[in-house]
Design a protein around this motif. Structure first.
Motif: not given
Length: 77
Positions: A41-55
């Motif tokens: 919404r703020d005009g940037r880009s979420a590139l990756l969500i990475e979880g410690d569980d392997g997500t």
């Protein structure tokens, strides 16, 4: 723990680029997706969500999740 990597619109996140990109950590996946939504919404880009569980949610997966989340939000209003 989940990390949301973000950057300017149009940026990419290659395997060796993670250490050069900003990230914010969250305890839950829902919080991480919420932050990704805010970043978008703020005009940037979420590139990756990475979880410690392997997500791992890449840009494409995040776009689907954010569209789904926006649809749920609109249905509640």
């Amino acid at each position: 723990m989940f990390r949301v990597y973000s950057g300017p619109q149009g940026s990419r996140l290659g395997p060796l680029d993670k250490r050069r990109h900003l990230f914010k950590s969250f305890a839950t996946l829902d919080e991480a997706i919420g932050w990704a939504h805010r970043v978008s919404r703020d005009g940037r880009s979420a590139l990756l969500i990475e979880g410690d569980d392997g997500t791992q949610l890449d840009k494409r997966d995040l776009a689907k999740a954010l569209r789904h989340r926006s649809g749920e939000h609109a249905a509640r209003i």
